[in-house]
Scaffold this motif. Structure first.
Motif, PDB file in Angstrom:
ATOM      1  N   VAL A 118      28.397  46.714  47.965  1.00  0.00           N
ATOM      2  CA  VAL A 118      29.202  45.507  48.142  1.00  0.00           C
ATOM      3  C   VAL A 118      28.736  44.549  47.063  1.00  0.00           C
ATOM      4  CG1 VAL A 118      29.807  43.569  49.633  1.00  0.00           C
ATOM      5  CG2 VAL A 118      29.439  45.836  50.631  1.00  0.00           C
ATOM      6  N   GLN A 119      29.675  44.067  46.282  1.00  0.00           N
ATOM      7  CA  GLN A 119      29.332  43.166  45.181  1.00  0.00           C
ATOM      8  C   GLN A 119      30.212  41.929  45.255  1.00  0.00           C
ATOM      9  OE1 GLN A 119      30.094  45.934  41.975  1.00  0.00           O
ATOM     10  NE2 GLN A 119      32.202  45.233  41.732  1.00  0.00           N
ATOM     11  N   LEU A 120      29.765  40.883  44.603  1.00  0.00           N
ATOM     12  CA  LEU A 120      30.544  39.652  44.574  1.00  0.00           C
ATOM     13  C   LEU A 120      30.217  38.879  43.309  1.00  0.00           C
ATOM     14  CD1 LEU A 120      28.584  36.958  45.381  1.00  0.00           C
ATOM     15  CD2 LEU A 120      28.562  38.203  47.520  1.00  0.00           C
ATOM     16  N   THR A 121      31.115  37.983  42.982  1.00  0.00           N
ATOM     17  CA  THR A 121      30.820  36.996  41.947  1.00  0.00           C
ATOM     18  C   THR A 121      30.910  35.630  42.610  1.00  0.00           C
ATOM     19  OG1 THR A 121      33.135  36.809  41.247  1.00  0.00           O
ATOM     20  CG2 THR A 121      31.766  38.418  40.083  1.00  0.00           C
ATOM     21  N   SER A 122      30.188  34.697  42.064  1.00  0.00           N
ATOM     22  CA  SER A 122      30.198  33.340  42.583  1.00  0.00           C
ATOM     23  C   SER A 122      30.077  32.404  41.388  1.00  0.00           C
ATOM     24  CB  SER A 122      29.018  33.139  43.543  1.00  0.00           C
ATOM     25  OG  SER A 122      28.997  31.825  44.042  1.00  0.00           O
ATOM     26  N   ASN A 123      30.903  31.385  41.364  1.00  0.00           N
ATOM     27  CA  ASN A 123      30.862  30.439  40.260  1.00  0.00           C
ATOM     28  C   ASN A 123      29.437  29.935  40.052  1.00  0.00           C
ATOM     29  OD1 ASN A 123      31.075  27.585  39.062  1.00  0.00           O
ATOM     30  ND2 ASN A 123      33.110  28.448  38.709  1.00  0.00           N
ATOM     31  N   ALA A 124      29.028  29.826  38.812  1.00  0.00           N
ATOM     32  CA  ALA A 124      27.659  29.422  38.487  1.00  0.00           C
ATOM     33  C   ALA A 124      27.290  28.066  39.091  1.00  0.00           C
ATOM     34  CB  ALA A 124      27.465  29.400  36.970  1.00  0.00           C
ATOM     35  N   SER A 125      28.272  27.219  39.354  1.00  0.00           N
ATOM     36  CA  SER A 125      27.978  25.895  39.911  1.00  0.00           C
ATOM     37  C   SER A 125      27.722  25.928  41.419  1.00  0.00           C
ATOM     38  CB  SER A 125      29.141  24.941  39.622  1.00  0.00           C
ATOM     39  OG  SER A 125      30.293  25.316  40.364  1.00  0.00           O
ATOM     40  N   ARG A 126      27.965  27.021  42.079  1.00  0.00           N
ATOM     41  CA  ARG A 126      27.846  27.099  43.542  1.00  0.00           C
ATOM     42  C   ARG A 126      26.441  27.526  43.971  1.00  0.00           C
ATOM     43  NH1 ARG A 126      32.917  26.804  45.972  1.00  0.00           N
ATOM     44  NH2 ARG A 126      34.693  27.488  44.727  1.00  0.00           N
ATOM     45  N   GLN A 127      25.466  26.694  43.685  1.00  0.00           N
ATOM     46  CA  GLN A 127      24.074  27.023  43.985  1.00  0.00           C
ATOM     47  C   GLN A 127      23.815  27.249  45.474  1.00  0.00           C
ATOM     48  OE1 GLN A 127      21.731  27.672  41.595  1.00  0.00           O
ATOM     49  NE2 GLN A 127      23.518  27.537  40.264  1.00  0.00           N
ATOM     50  N   ARG A 128      24.431  26.448  46.339  1.00  0.00           N
ATOM     51  CA  ARG A 128      24.248  26.642  47.781  1.00  0.00           C
ATOM     52  C   ARG A 128      24.794  27.999  48.217  1.00  0.00           C
ATOM     53  NH1 ARG A 128      26.641  22.242  51.255  1.00  0.00           N
ATOM     54  NH2 ARG A 128      25.441  23.297  52.851  1.00  0.00           N
ATOM     55  N   ALA A 129      25.927  28.389  47.653  1.00  0.00           N
ATOM     56  CA  ALA A 129      26.502  29.692  47.986  1.00  0.00           C
ATOM     57  C   ALA A 129      25.573  30.816  47.532  1.00  0.00           C
ATOM     58  CB  ALA A 129      27.878  29.851  47.337  1.00  0.00           C
ATOM     59  N   HIS A 130      24.950  30.650  46.368  1.00  0.00           N
ATOM     60  CA  HIS A 130      24.024  31.680  45.879  1.00  0.00           C
ATOM     61  C   HIS A 130      22.868  31.861  46.857  1.00  0.00           C
ATOM     62  CE1 HIS A 130      25.482  30.510  41.567  1.00  0.00           C
ATOM     63  NE2 HIS A 130      26.445  30.996  42.316  1.00  0.00           N
ATOM     64  N   ARG A 131      22.316  30.767  47.331  1.00  0.00           N
ATOM     65  CA  ARG A 131      21.216  30.856  48.298  1.00  0.00           C
ATOM     66  C   ARG A 131      21.683  31.517  49.598  1.00  0.00           C
ATOM     67  NH1 ARG A 131      20.334  25.804  45.970  1.00  0.00           N
ATOM     68  NH2 ARG A 131      21.231  24.689  47.744  1.00  0.00           N
ATOM     69  N   PHE A 132      22.886  31.191  50.019  1.00  0.00           N
ATOM     70  CA  PHE A 132      23.459  31.801  51.211  1.00  0.00           C
ATOM     71  C   PHE A 132      23.525  33.324  51.060  1.00  0.00           C
ATOM     72  CE2 PHE A 132      27.540  33.428  52.941  1.00  0.00           C
ATOM     73  CZ  PHE A 132      27.285  33.334  54.293  1.00  0.00           C
ATOM     74  N   TYR A 133      24.063  33.803  49.954  1.00  0.00           N
ATOM     75  CA  TYR A 133      24.189  35.252  49.743  1.00  0.00           C
ATOM     76  C   TYR A 133      22.819  35.918  49.623  1.00  0.00           C
ATOM     77  CZ  TYR A 133      29.172  34.476  49.099  1.00  0.00           C
ATOM     78  OH  TYR A 133      30.472  34.127  49.307  1.00  0.00           O
ATOM     79  N   GLU A 134      21.881  35.249  49.003  1.00  0.00           N
ATOM     80  CA  GLU A 134      20.534  35.817  48.902  1.00  0.00           C
ATOM     81  C   GLU A 134      19.904  35.969  50.284  1.00  0.00           C
ATOM     82  OE1 GLU A 134      18.724  33.136  46.103  1.00  0.00           O
ATOM     83  OE2 GLU A 134      19.495  34.264  44.393  1.00  0.00           O
ATOM     84  N   ARG A 135      20.132  35.011  51.174  1.00  0.00           N
ATOM     85  CA  ARG A 135      19.606  35.115  52.545  1.00  0.00           C
ATOM     86  C   ARG A 135      20.226  36.303  53.285  1.00  0.00           C
ATOM     87  NH1 ARG A 135      20.262  29.494  52.378  1.00  0.00           N
ATOM     88  NH2 ARG A 135      22.131  29.593  53.687  1.00  0.00           N
ATOM     89  N   LEU A 136      21.413  36.721  52.876  1.00  0.00           N
ATOM     90  CA  LEU A 136      22.084  37.861  53.488  1.00  0.00           C
ATOM     91  C   LEU A 136      21.698  39.185  52.832  1.00  0.00           C
ATOM     92  CD1 LEU A 136      25.658  36.411  54.076  1.00  0.00           C
ATOM     93  CD2 LEU A 136      23.810  36.693  55.721  1.00  0.00           C
TER      94      LEU A 136
END
Length: 151
Positions: A118-136
């Motif tokens: 399972v892969q995803l991309t996330s806009n570089a400006s979405r730092q909170r989203a990056h942390r969310f995905y890392e926690r998952l």
């Protein structure tokens, strides 16, 4: 909190999905609720067996959405990948675990379809989203690039 119903989106959900996509700083600049292009896109997604546009419904209201695309490939010994896109939770429902529940549901859907990644991309400006995905359990593994073909 009542458990949400996680399900495939239907055409009647489209206005609520578009509102979710438009409800952040990036979405406000690129989404146009009411544009007829969304109906054509929904029809194409709904007709494609490699697409799963999903919603989270709570007390009769759409409070979350995501799209999962299944990509057959040759690499990784012919593995299917599941591409996770457009994960959105309604602003008043963020931070309560709904996003986690929705993404974990999508991962289960990917496993059931035989995806190995399972892969995803996330806009570089979405730092909170990056942390969310890392926690998952998602790991930063690639650098993404896009070429805007404009109109």
């Amino acid at each position: 909190m009542t458990s949400p119903v996680l399900r495939r989106a239907v055409e009647a959900d489209l206005p609520a999905i578009v509102d979710l996509l438009a409800d952040d700083s990036l979405g406000r600049t690129r989404e146009r609720p009411g544009d007829p292009g969304y109906a054509a896109a929904f029809a194409a997604i709904d007709a494609d067996p490699n697409q799963l546009l999903a919603v989270a419904e709570l007390d009769g209201a759409i409070v979350g959405t995501l799209q999962l695309t299944f990509i057959p490939g040759l690499s990784h010994a012919g593995a299917t990948r599941a591409q996770l896109e457009a994960v959105r939770i309604r602003a008043d429902r963020r931070g309560g675990g709904l996003g986690r529940e929705l993404v974990e549901w999508a991962v289960r859907q990917a496993r059931q379809r035989g995806a190995r990644i399972v892969q995803l991309t996330s806009n570089a400006s979405r730092q909170r989203a990056h942390r969310f995905y890392e926690r998952l359990g998602f790991e930063l593994s690639h650098v993404g690039m896009k070429l805007d073909l404009g109109r």
